[in-house]
Write a protein that holds these residues in place. Structure first.
Motif, mmCIF file in Angstrom:
data_model
loop_
_atom_site.group_PDB
_atom_site.id
_atom_site.type_symbol
_atom_site.label_atom_id
_atom_site.label_comp_id
_atom_site.label_asym_id
_atom_site.label_seq_id
_atom_site.Cartn_x
_atom_site.Cartn_y
_atom_site.Cartn_z
ATOM 1 N N LEU A 133 0.823 -1.208 0.000
ATOM 2 C CA LEU A 133 0.000 0.000 0.000
ATOM 3 C C LEU A 133 0.857 1.257 0.000
ATOM 4 C CD1 LEU A 133 -2.735 -1.125 2.564
ATOM 5 C CD2 LEU A 133 -3.030 -0.808 0.101
ATOM 6 N N VAL A 134 1.993 1.225 0.710
ATOM 7 C CA VAL A 134 2.917 2.361 0.711
ATOM 8 C C VAL A 134 3.581 2.503 -0.655
ATOM 9 C CG1 VAL A 134 4.979 3.361 1.758
ATOM 10 C CG2 VAL A 134 3.352 2.113 3.180
ATOM 11 N N TYR A 135 4.027 1.376 -1.192
ATOM 12 C CA TYR A 135 4.766 1.355 -2.459
ATOM 13 C C TYR A 135 3.881 1.695 -3.649
ATOM 14 C CZ TYR A 135 7.488 -0.665 -6.319
ATOM 15 O OH TYR A 135 8.145 -0.870 -7.502
ATOM 16 N N TRP A 136 2.584 1.494 -3.510
ATOM 17 C CA TRP A 136 1.634 1.667 -4.612
ATOM 18 C C TRP A 136 1.755 3.046 -5.264
ATOM 19 C CZ3 TRP A 136 -1.727 -0.528 -7.847
ATOM 20 C CH2 TRP A 136 -2.705 0.270 -8.430
ATOM 21 N N ASN A 137 1.801 4.106 -4.441
ATOM 22 C CA ASN A 137 1.843 5.467 -4.977
ATOM 23 C C ASN A 137 3.115 5.757 -5.760
ATOM 24 O OD1 ASN A 137 -0.654 6.268 -3.954
ATOM 25 N ND2 ASN A 137 0.223 6.777 -1.959
ATOM 26 N N GLU A 138 4.215 5.110 -5.377
ATOM 27 C CA GLU A 138 5.495 5.371 -6.024
ATOM 28 C C GLU A 138 5.763 4.419 -7.187
ATOM 29 O OE1 GLU A 138 6.863 7.997 -4.697
ATOM 30 O OE2 GLU A 138 5.386 7.989 -3.060
ATOM 31 N N SER A 139 5.024 3.328 -7.252
ATOM 32 C CA SER A 139 5.313 2.283 -8.237
ATOM 33 C C SER A 139 4.892 2.689 -9.646
ATOM 34 C CB SER A 139 4.609 0.982 -7.839
ATOM 35 O OG SER A 139 4.764 0.013 -8.846
ATOM 36 N N ARG A 140 5.744 2.349 -10.601
ATOM 37 C CA ARG A 140 5.408 2.538 -12.019
ATOM 38 C C ARG A 140 4.707 1.302 -12.565
ATOM 39 N NH1 ARG A 140 10.980 3.771 -14.782
ATOM 40 N NH2 ARG A 140 11.573 2.120 -13.306
ATOM 41 N N TYR A 141 4.744 0.223 -11.803
ATOM 42 C CA TYR A 141 4.172 -1.046 -12.252
ATOM 43 C C TYR A 141 3.002 -1.409 -11.341
ATOM 44 C CZ TYR A 141 8.894 -0.980 -14.155
ATOM 45 O OH TYR A 141 10.057 -0.607 -14.772
ATOM 46 N N LYS A 142 1.906 -0.667 -11.459
ATOM 47 C CA LYS A 142 0.794 -0.821 -10.526
ATOM 48 C C LYS A 142 0.097 -2.172 -10.677
ATOM 49 C CE LYS A 142 -0.002 4.130 -9.955
ATOM 50 N NZ LYS A 142 0.669 4.176 -8.664
ATOM 51 N N TRP A 143 -0.043 -2.664 -11.905
ATOM 52 C CA TRP A 143 -0.704 -3.957 -12.087
ATOM 53 C C TRP A 143 0.126 -5.098 -11.516
ATOM 54 C CZ3 TRP A 143 -5.586 -4.471 -12.735
ATOM 55 C CH2 TRP A 143 -6.321 -3.490 -13.396
ATOM 56 N N ARG A 144 1.446 -5.017 -11.680
ATOM 57 C CA ARG A 144 2.310 -6.044 -11.097
ATOM 58 C C ARG A 144 2.246 -5.991 -9.576
ATOM 59 N NH1 ARG A 144 8.544 -6.058 -12.742
ATOM 60 N NH2 ARG A 144 8.639 -4.341 -11.254
ATOM 61 N N THR A 145 2.215 -4.776 -9.028
ATOM 62 C CA THR A 145 2.086 -4.627 -7.578
ATOM 63 C C THR A 145 0.787 -5.251 -7.080
ATOM 64 O OG1 THR A 145 3.333 -2.540 -7.692
ATOM 65 C CG2 THR A 145 2.071 -2.955 -5.680
ATOM 66 N N LEU A 146 -0.302 -5.022 -7.804
ATOM 67 C CA LEU A 146 -1.594 -5.613 -7.437
ATOM 68 C C LEU A 146 -1.553 -7.132 -7.503
ATOM 69 C CD1 LEU A 146 -4.321 -3.345 -9.113
ATOM 70 C CD2 LEU A 146 -3.979 -3.759 -6.669
ATOM 71 N N ALA A 187 0.488 -8.444 -4.624
ATOM 72 C CA ALA A 187 -0.266 -8.266 -3.379
ATOM 73 C C ALA A 187 -1.382 -9.301 -3.276
ATOM 74 C CB ALA A 187 -0.833 -6.855 -3.296
ATOM 75 N N ALA A 188 -1.971 -9.675 -4.415
ATOM 76 C CA ALA A 188 -3.030 -10.689 -4.413
ATOM 77 C C ALA A 188 -2.491 -12.052 -3.983
ATOM 78 C CB ALA A 188 -3.660 -10.790 -5.803
ATOM 79 N N VAL A 189 -1.281 -12.377 -4.416
ATOM 80 C CA VAL A 189 -0.644 -13.634 -4.004
ATOM 81 C C VAL A 189 -0.407 -13.624 -2.494
ATOM 82 C CG1 VAL A 189 1.448 -15.038 -4.190
ATOM 83 C CG2 VAL A 189 0.448 -14.017 -6.245
ATOM 84 N N ILE A 190 0.051 -12.486 -1.972
ATOM 85 C CA ILE A 190 0.283 -12.360 -0.533
ATOM 86 C C ILE A 190 -1.023 -12.491 0.236
ATOM 87 C CG2 ILE A 190 1.074 -10.779 1.278
ATOM 88 C CD1 ILE A 190 3.067 -9.619 -0.713
ATOM 89 N N LEU A 191 -2.091 -11.855 -0.282
ATOM 90 C CA LEU A 191 -3.399 -11.939 0.368
ATOM 91 C C LEU A 191 -3.914 -13.378 0.372
ATOM 92 C CD1 LEU A 191 -5.865 -10.597 1.645
ATOM 93 C CD2 LEU A 191 -6.730 -10.152 -0.667
ATOM 94 N N TYR A 192 -3.712 -14.086 -0.716
ATOM 95 C CA TYR A 192 -4.144 -15.486 -0.790
ATOM 96 C C TYR A 192 -3.415 -16.325 0.262
ATOM 97 C CZ TYR A 192 -4.894 -20.174 -2.724
ATOM 98 O OH TYR A 192 -5.218 -21.490 -2.899
ATOM 99 N N ALA A 193 -2.106 -16.080 0.400
ATOM 100 C CA ALA A 193 -1.325 -16.796 1.413
ATOM 101 C C ALA A 193 -1.847 -16.480 2.811
ATOM 102 C CB ALA A 193 0.151 -16.429 1.297
ATOM 103 N N LEU A 194 -2.196 -15.204 3.056
ATOM 104 C CA LEU A 194 -2.742 -14.803 4.357
ATOM 105 C C LEU A 194 -4.025 -15.561 4.660
ATOM 106 C CD1 LEU A 194 -3.103 -13.014 6.858
ATOM 107 C CD2 LEU A 194 -4.094 -11.268 5.363
#
Length: 384
Positions: free
Chosen positions: A149-162, A165-172
């Motif tokens: 969520l912090v990195y999102w604003n600075e990231s140029r690769y927003k879809w890759r970040t999403l 993050a989805a993989v991490i959420l699935y693991a959670l």
């Protein structure tokens, strides 16, 4: 240890490239009190009944503290000389956590016996297996999402970040960790609250509202056992026994670093047998007594104060993304002052993050070195 050695080599290589060491330190009470906590742990070896185990825990905590120290110094030093392409803690942790959790996600399909842990009489399978406590793995996942969520604003690769993050959420979700799910909801709430767009806030809040009943049904109340939830899976009677039966035997100095009794485990007729408390504050109280707990409480106050005073928005957001999940984990698991775990490392990173700064004030000899290396004009622009 290998990663620490490699990090020190990277740090030294910056000097070989003309990036001078010129640090300043602020909010020093936070690391000083943390040092006092570890020093009391060293002193407690005099009365610990398992000096080998206490020493091992101390060495691992000290090693991670040194790692966090050099990590922050490396990033601060690099960013001062490369202000146009800075590194960020949130970026580093997000990608690091993603790769760790990706291994678990792949592993649960390839080797479920290793990567899943069966609980509730074999009725519930939780990601973590024999490799990691599911609640610790869940905490790691929430820190990863917070950093995303912090990195999102600075990231140029927003879809890759999403996607990551989805993989991490699935693991959670697969960890089935209740405390980590609470941490996730709090982190998302605090981050969304800072959004300017009311429509986006409404959508996120609506999604959280729809998800909460599902989370309560399938994660919080496992197998329909509400009594288990109300007793915090048996922790409440265990904590009561620790405080009423165990603490009175050594209230001021405790039983030794990461020890909760004079024997190998705490035993009581009123609860289960345990080697650790599942609460970092009770853990400190048992192993270092009221004196150790007082040191820890003041250390946390000064750490929190340092971040509240910070005028760097990214630093404040990173603090929220990391601190909330590790603090919640501290109430039910190893926590930031318990037996060695990722939470301790993350907390040590937060300690150094608002302590170590780069000083733009150079001596005459340093200015000469920068001029010879061709970096002084760049530094002058950054300083101004």
């Amino acid at each position: 240890m290998g990663t620490l050695g490699w990090l020190i080599l990277v740090y030294q290589s910056l000097g070989n490239k003309g990036l001078l060491k010129n640090f300043s330190y602020q909010n020093t009470l936070s690391p000083i009190l943390y040092g006092a906590y570890l020093f009391m742990g060293v002193v407690s070896l005099l009365w610990s009944t398992d000096v080998g185990y206490s020493t091992l825990q101390l060495v691992m905590d000290l090693e991670s503290l040194v790692f966090a120290y050099f990590l922050i110094k490396t990033i601060v030093r690099f960013n001062f000389y490369h202000a146009e392409t800075p590194l960020s803690i949130s970026h580093c942790l997000f990608y690091s956590i993603f790769w760790v959790l990706l291994i678990f996600v792949i592993g649960m399909y390839i080797d479920p016996d290793t990567f899943f842990r069966l609980t509730h009489g074999g009725e519930v399978a939780r990601l973590g297996g024999i490799l990691m406590n599911p609640n610790e793995l869940g905490m790691l996942a929430v820190v990863g999402i917070g950093c995303a969520l912090v990195y999102w604003n600075e990231s140029r690769y927003k879809w890759r970040t999403l996607l990551f993050a989805a993989v991490i959420l699935y693991a959670l979700i697969m960890t089935g960790s209740r405390s980590s799910m609470i941490g996730l909801l709090l982190v998302v709430f605090l981050f969304v609250n800072k959004l300017g767009k009311s429509s986006l806030k409404f959508l996120v809040y609506a999604g959280m509202g729809l998800a909460i009943p599902v989370i309560i049904r399938f994660i919080f109340i496992k197998q329909g056992d509400l009594d288990e939830v109300l007793s915090m899976t048996g922790r409440l009677p265990f904590w009561k026994a620790l405080l009423t039966e165990g603490l009175e035997k050594s209230p001021w100095y405790g039983f030794g670093f990461m020890r909760i009794s004079w024997t190998g485990a705490f035993k009581s007729v009123h609860t289960y047998e345990g080697h650790m408390t599942h609460n970092t504050f009770i853990q400190v109280l048992m192993n270092l007594g009221f004196i150790g707990l007082a040191i820890v409480v003041f250390q946390m106050i000064f750490t929190l104060r340092a971040h509240l005073k910070s005028d760097d928005r990214i630093v404040r957001m990173t603090f929220i993304g990391i601190y909330i999940p590790i603090l919640i984990n501290s109430f039910t698991e190893f926590g930031i002052f318990g037996e060695t775990n990722f939470g301790i490392l993350f907390y040590q990173i937060l300690i150094w993050m608002n302590t170590i700064k780069y000083s733009p004030v150079f001596t005459s000899s340093q200015k000469l070195q920068l001029t010879i290396s061709g970096r002084f004009p760049e530094i002058a622009r950054v300083s101004n």
